[in-house]
Design a protein around this motif. Structure first.
Motif, mmCIF file in Angstrom:
data_model
loop_
_atom_site.group_PDB
_atom_site.id
_atom_site.type_symbol
_atom_site.label_atom_id
_atom_site.label_comp_id
_atom_site.label_asym_id
_atom_site.label_seq_id
_atom_site.Cartn_x
_atom_site.Cartn_y
_atom_site.Cartn_z
ATOM 1 N N HIS A 39 0.847 -1.110 0.232
ATOM 2 C CA HIS A 39 -0.173 0.003 -0.100
ATOM 3 C C HIS A 39 0.758 1.139 -0.028
ATOM 4 O O HIS A 39 0.534 2.364 -0.627
ATOM 5 N N CYS A 68 -6.431 -1.352 6.502
ATOM 6 C CA CYS A 68 -4.977 -1.042 6.088
ATOM 7 C C CYS A 68 -5.065 0.025 4.999
ATOM 8 O O CYS A 68 -4.419 1.244 4.784
ATOM 9 N N SER A 69 -5.483 -0.403 3.941
ATOM 10 C CA SER A 69 -5.517 0.206 2.492
ATOM 11 C C SER A 69 -6.212 1.284 2.593
ATOM 12 O O SER A 69 -5.754 2.459 2.046
ATOM 13 N N ASP A 112 -9.362 -4.926 -1.027
ATOM 14 C CA ASP A 112 -10.213 -5.928 -1.539
ATOM 15 C C ASP A 112 -11.521 -6.256 -0.444
ATOM 16 O O ASP A 112 -12.501 -6.671 -0.935
ATOM 17 N N GLY A 113 -11.071 -6.481 0.809
ATOM 18 C CA GLY A 113 -12.312 -6.824 1.788
ATOM 19 C C GLY A 113 -13.381 -5.707 1.566
ATOM 20 O O GLY A 113 -14.505 -5.787 1.576
ATOM 21 N N ASP A 114 -12.628 -4.491 1.739
ATOM 22 C CA ASP A 114 -13.608 -3.126 1.789
ATOM 23 C C ASP A 114 -14.685 -3.302 0.616
ATOM 24 O O ASP A 114 -15.955 -2.817 0.640
ATOM 25 N N ASN A 140 -4.881 -7.456 -1.801
ATOM 26 C CA ASN A 140 -3.830 -8.120 -1.157
ATOM 27 C C ASN A 140 -4.442 -9.432 -0.902
ATOM 28 O O ASN A 140 -3.667 -10.289 -0.198
ATOM 29 N N VAL A 142 -6.220 -10.500 1.346
ATOM 30 C CA VAL A 142 -6.569 -10.829 2.582
ATOM 31 C C VAL A 142 -7.089 -9.487 3.518
ATOM 32 O O VAL A 142 -7.122 -8.581 2.875
ATOM 33 N N GLY A 144 -6.156 -7.445 5.876
ATOM 34 C CA GLY A 144 -4.650 -7.078 6.521
ATOM 35 C C GLY A 144 -5.001 -6.661 7.929
ATOM 36 O O GLY A 144 -4.315 -7.164 8.987
ATOM 37 N N LEU A 145 -5.762 -5.411 8.139
ATOM 38 C CA LEU A 145 -6.125 -5.038 9.443
ATOM 39 C C LEU A 145 -6.623 -5.865 10.451
ATOM 40 O O LEU A 145 -6.424 -5.694 11.720
HETATM 41 C C1 LIG Z 1 -18.803 -3.233 10.145
HETATM 42 C C2 LIG Z 1 -17.325 -3.640 10.473
HETATM 43 N N1 LIG Z 1 -17.204 -4.909 10.604
HETATM 44 C C3 LIG Z 1 -15.623 -5.438 10.712
HETATM 45 C C4 LIG Z 1 -14.754 -4.427 10.832
HETATM 46 C C5 LIG Z 1 -13.321 -4.883 10.903
HETATM 47 N N2 LIG Z 1 -12.273 -4.745 10.004
HETATM 48 C C6 LIG Z 1 -11.732 -3.729 9.797
HETATM 49 S S1 LIG Z 1 -10.884 -3.486 8.351
HETATM 50 C C7 LIG Z 1 -11.408 -5.142 7.901
HETATM 51 C C8 LIG Z 1 -10.924 -5.789 6.436
HETATM 52 C C9 LIG Z 1 -9.988 -4.999 5.950
HETATM 53 O O1 LIG Z 1 -9.817 -5.789 4.584
HETATM 54 P P1 LIG Z 1 -9.255 -4.917 3.101
HETATM 55 O O2 LIG Z 1 -10.504 -3.881 2.900
HETATM 56 O O3 LIG Z 1 -8.843 -5.847 2.286
HETATM 57 O O4 LIG Z 1 -8.088 -3.815 3.539
HETATM 58 P P2 LIG Z 1 -6.591 -4.293 3.888
HETATM 59 O O5 LIG Z 1 -6.537 -4.158 5.395
HETATM 60 O O6 LIG Z 1 -6.312 -5.552 3.753
HETATM 61 O O7 LIG Z 1 -5.770 -3.421 3.336
HETATM 62 C C10 LIG Z 1 -12.304 -5.739 8.784
HETATM 63 C C11 LIG Z 1 -13.007 -6.788 8.844
HETATM 64 C C12 LIG Z 1 -15.056 -2.922 10.851
HETATM 65 N N3 LIG Z 1 -14.082 -2.158 10.936
HETATM 66 N N4 LIG Z 1 -16.232 -2.618 10.590
#
Ligand SMILES: Cc1ncc(C[n+]2csc(CCOP(=O)(O)OP(=O)(O)O)c2C)c(N)n1
Ligand code: SF4
Ligand SMILES: [Mg+2]
Lengths: 351, 599
Positions: A39, A68-69, A112-114, A140, A142, A144-145
């Motif tokens: 990132h 994290c992203s 990717d999760g977001d 990524n 996964v 990350g956070l």
């Molecule tokens: C409603 C809600 N559920 C769960 C979370 C916990 N949470 C924070 S970041 C995250 C996943 C982030 O994944 P991604 O978008 O891929 O970002 P990365 O950290 O991999 O860059 C989760 C599940 C949250 N903040 N809000």
């Protein structure tokens, strides 16, 4: 989101862009991501792209969700307003902001999760509305956070750090965007600044939703042997499909001699993007072909990168809603309120 | 009840058969005769084929609550005959379609059955099933015109306005009215003992539903961004807003829109859009009901903590879950007052009728920008969807929107450095800046822990500093929001407290209680957080009734939490069956309590 204020060190000889800003002026707070996190490289490319584009920072809005992203919006352009919203919901906030003020440049950074897990619905509908914004997925594979759970982009057979093998089919944001009618679809790699910067610039110049899927390895949870989102994997499997060359407006433009492999796209704001297909016969204006090509690459365990599809003539959200050219948030109240005489006249309808 | 200009009648039909326009024709005609009138639509959550009722109350006294007794029912739905016949007061009438025989066993001896062969009349006069079905409704309106002495010239005028250009439709409607009218005149003693007589009491009034009034308020307040996801009973609010914008917000020269309505993919998204637009400085809003409110929770907390404006209309329906979407309730008070996780609190404004919907909508847009926090405009299905008689809406052209503390480029020039969450004058409100104005005003809007400078923090003291200031901001709001409305009487020893639409029934109940020798003062709260005077009122009476339309006495609980008044000092009068309140129900509940105490 954690951030540490960064001392801005300005070298007197630092090069300035057309609006008199150095690259340091496009920086933000000090990153608190893990050393080596993909990132942070994306952030560096963003800074480079904005500086090269002479983007006035206060005319941009940095939008993100959670992850994290999503933190990276704090690490560039400190003179822009930023909005770190809630997990997966950045698209709706940006849609509303853009509806209210169409004059700003919207930079959305997501994970990717977001984007593809919790926020899939919002991203999909922002594409359908063709919200005018740059939309970067720092991908990524996964979360990350929350320490390494698989996300929706994890490939079948990819291994987690603990050795667990992923078995669910992934969602590929590029294929998804192509089927949804996205007007700008690209893929790149955080480690390939030379490719990423022109794509980012083209995405910013594009009027409409510009999706850039950037494979951005998570060194803490997804950079091991067996992962398909590691530095090593992407370096070994990425194939540049389309090389992008961004031709700025203010320089004289020499249109290359027409031959099969070069497509020149005239952007709405006058910029041009030159695309050299490095895959023989690839046409970045042909949605069907782009879809087929990207799929066939996946079948070969290759990652097609570059600006894979662009349609510069698409109508954005404001075109579709037929809104006035001035930002709605700045219309004078007197032009919005019909006044007492109109209300008196309307009352006859309710009698 | 029951007399000239003091009665109620009800139409029992099947939804989707076109009775709505006949019913509104009747109501409008009575209104235009100068007689105060109210209509309550009791409809199913369905598009076609289920029972639906429309109640019209005629009241010289101007009472607008749902009637307690029905003097006449137009029974056109055989599947609900039993309950419809039973709903008429002794001595009342049933008008039914005598084209089909009526089971003598179904009849009551203490009511008069008026058979009108509506089906036969329409079959002979009109062609086509659709026309015959639709015009059967108009024919019963014709019969009622005779029975209730509704001015035929007014009916004629109303029809002409409605169908003026469509000559054949106008003719058919006229004819159907005549058919019903002539039949009633020929066969019954017209008018009935209860009927209409012309007055001059509605000249300064209009008939309007609350959703329309809210939409007008949003238009006049200068709202430009509306985001929503359709849900009964709030849907017509955004639809009205759209229609109004198409009329008043299209640039004449270019044909382009000075508004943007976003039909979101769900209510989460609608809430996000509202906040994004509010962050940018536009007046933005959404409208929703129960399930949508549940989906908006996370964003409401974000807006509370990041201090963003946005107006959230909640047109309440009967919950929980999908509940009864076409029934009214006030059962979302808890889920609005403290919506979202963590310590939160939200401003609510409570209109009691459509007139107040208009005024408080404008107040809501001012409050949300002044206090930089979401504001709920709390209505319910009864206010939102029923036609109420209200004073003509008026607009003061001197109105200027309160945009709150927003630093523009010139103001930013005056400050050394801008910090987002610093309160400089003690009212708990910190100045904000809008994106796109000046790099000096740039800040990072974050839902994560932040200090008064807007920077990320996990430091306990810095975090508390901000949330404590927000609490002070709400104390300022409590004093500045619309004050309660009172109805006071000499010698009152009873206090009645309420919010919103029960006001109509309470007003009537208070008059009736007075006739019984019980004298009550009324405080109708118009805003949450509660004004300090709310606490004073609660402490002033031996008996305090809290009237509300939910099972769990949510308003009473909020009063106890927020004012410290002991819960048991307040007597709950609850009604949560989903219908607008009647004065009778209130009087009997209160009388029962008062007698219990006296004994
Ligand atoms: C409603 C809600 N559920 C769960 C979370 C916990 N949470 C924070 S970041 C995250 C996943 C982030 O994944 P991604 O978008 O891929 O970002 P990365 O950290 O991999 O860059 C989760 C599940 C949250 N903040 N809000
Ligand atoms: S956990 Fe992974 S994604 Fe998050 S900062 Fe560290 S390397 Fe980057
Ligand atoms: Mg991720």
């Amino acid at each position: 989101m954690s951030s540490i204020a960064k001392p801005s060190v300005r070298h007197p000889s630092a090069r300035k862009n057309a609006i008199g800003l150095t690259k340091a002026d496009y920086e933000g707070a000090m990153s608190t991501l893990c050393a080596g996190c993909g990132h942070d490289s994306v952030t560096a490319s963003l800074i480079q792209a904005f500086w090269e584009l002479d983007l006035p920072p206060h005319k941009a809005a940095k939008m993100s969700g959670i992850g994290c992203s999503s933190k990276t919006t704090a690490y560039f352009m400190r003179q822009s307003h930023g909005f770190n919203s809630v997990h997966g919901r950045m698209p709706s906030v940006t849609t509303g902001a853009n509806a209210a003020n169409r004059d700003l440049t919207y930079i959305g950074i997501s994970g990717d999760g977001d984007s593809l897990n919790i926020g899939l619905g919002q991203m999909v509908h922002a594409i359908r509305r063709n919200v005018n914004m740059l939309y970067v997925i720092e991908n990524n594979g996964v979360y990350g956070l929350t320490k390494g759970q698989f996300s929706a982009t994890a490939d079948v057979g990819s291994k987690s750090k603990r050795g667990e093998v992923h078995e669910q089919a992934p969602i590929d944001p590029v294929l998804l965007a192509l089927t949804l009618g996205a007007t700008f679809v690209a893929r790149s790699f955080s480690g390939d600044k030379a490719q990423l910067v022109p794509i980012l610039k083209a995405g910013l110049a594009h009027r409409g939703f510009a999706l850039i899927d950037v494979i951005s390895p998570c060194v803490s949870f997804n950079d091991h042997e067996g992962s398909t989102k590691s530095y090593a994997y992407v370096r070994g499997h990425g194939v540049e499909t389309v090389a992008t060359d961004f031709v700025p407006l203010r320089r004289s433009i020499t249109v290359p001699a027409q031959h099969d492999e070069v497509t020149v796209v005239q952007m709405h704001d006058g910029h041009r993007v030159r695309l050299h297909a490095t895959a023989p016969g690839y046409d970045p204006a042909d949605r069907e072909a782009a879809y087929g090509y990207v799929r066939s690459c996946i079948g070969r365990e290759e990652l097609a990168t570059g600006l894979l599809f662009v349609d510069a003539a698409g109508r954005d959200m404001h075109d579709l809603n037929r809104t006035v050219p001035s930002p709605l948030a700045q219309l004078p109240f007197s032009s919005l309120c019909p006044g007492s005489a109109a209300l008196d006249a309307m009352m006859a309808r309710y009698r | 009840m029951s007399g000239v200009n003091d009665f109620a009648f009800k139409m029992a039909t099947v939804n989707g058969t076109g009775s709505a326009s006949a019913n509104s024709l009747l109501m409008q005609a009575i209104f235009r005769m100068g007689v105060p009138v109210t209509g309550k639509n009791i409809f199913p959550s369905n598009i076609q084929g289920l029972p639906t009722w429309y109640e019209i109350r005629v009241s010289d006294d101007g009472y607008t609550a749902r009637p307690g007794a029905i003097d006449l029912i137009v029974a056109l739905n055989p599947t609900t005959y039993a309950q419809d016949f039973a709903s008429v007061r002794p001595g009342g009438c049933v008008l039914y379609d005598s084209s089909w025989p009526l089971d003598p066993k179904a009849q009551r001896a203490d009511v008069t059955f008026l058979g009108v062969p509506l089906g036969d009349l329409c079959r002979d006069a009109f062609t086509g099933d659709r026309d015959r079905t639709l015009l059967r409704n108009v024919a019963y309106a014709g019969a009622l015109t005779a029975l209730l002495q509704i001015d035929r010239a007014v009916i004629e005028q109303t029809l002409t306005e409605k169908y003026g250009r469509k000559k054949s439709l106008l003719e058919a409607n006229r004819r159907a009215i005549q058919l019903g009218y002539d039949y009633a005149q020929a066969h019954f003693d017209c008018p009935l003992p209860f009927h209409c007589a012309p007055r001059d009491r509605t000249r300064e009034f209009v008939l309007m539903d609350g959703n329309t009034a809210c939409a007008l308020g949003a238009l006049y307040a200068g709202a430009t961004v509306g985001a929503w996801y359709p849900i009964t009973p709030s849907t017509s609010l955004m639809e009205s807003f759209k229609a109004l914008c198409q009329e008043h917000r299209v640039d004449r020269k270019t044909g382009l829109n000075k508004y943007c309505i976003l039909q979101a993919e769900d209510e989460l998204s609608a809430a996000g859009m509202v906040l994004g637009a509010g962050w940018m400085g536009a007046r933005s809003f959404t409208c929703t009901s129960g399930p949508g409110l549940s989906l908006m929770q996370e964003f409401l907390g974000l807006a509370y903590y990041t201090e963003l404006p946005g107006v959230f209309f909640n047109v309440q329906r009967a919950g929980p879950a999908t509940g009864m979407p076409t029934r009214t309730q006030q059962a979302d008070l808890f889920s609005m007052a403290y919506a979202s996780h963590g310590d939160t609190k939200h401003i609510m404004l409570f209109p009691a009728d459509p007139a107040e919907c208009f005024a408080l909508t404008v107040a809501a847009f001012d409050a949300t920008e002044r206090f930089q926090t979401p504001v709920f405009l709390v209505a319910d299905l009864d206010i939102g969807m029923n036609d109420w008689m209200i004073p003509r809406l008026q607009w003061d052209d001197r109105y200027a929107p309160d945009r709150g503390k927003v630093l523009d480029a010139a103001a930013l020039d005056q400050v050394q450095k801008f910090f987002r969450y610093v309160d400089t004058d003690g009212d708990g409100i910190a100045a904000r800046t809008l994106p796109g104005v000046d790099g000096k005003g740039a800040y990072f809007t974050r839902g994560s822990g932040h200090d008064r400078f807007g920077a990320y923090t996990e430091d306990g003291a810095a975090y508390q500093d901000v949330v404590d200031r927000i609490r002070r901001k709400f104390e300022t709001a409590a004093r500045a929001l619309p004050a309660p409305a009172y109805h006071r009487q000499d010698g009152a020893d009873i206090g009645i407290v309420l919010v919103g639409s029960p006001a109509a029934a309470v007003r009537e109940a208070v008059d009736r209680l007075r006739e019984q020798g019980s004298i009550a003062d009324v405080m109708r709260i118009r805003a949450f957080p509660f004004a300090p005077e709310v606490t004073d009122f609660l402490g002033r009476y031996q008996t305090v009734f809290v009237v509300e339309q939910n099972r769990d006495a949510q308003l009473r609980a909020l009063l106890a939490i927020e004012t410290g008044t002991p819960r048991d000092h307040m007597v709950s009068v609850l009604d949560y069956a989903g219908q607008p309140l009647t004065a009778g129900a209130l009087v009997s509940a209160m009388t029962t309590h008062l007698q219990g105490v006296a004994r």
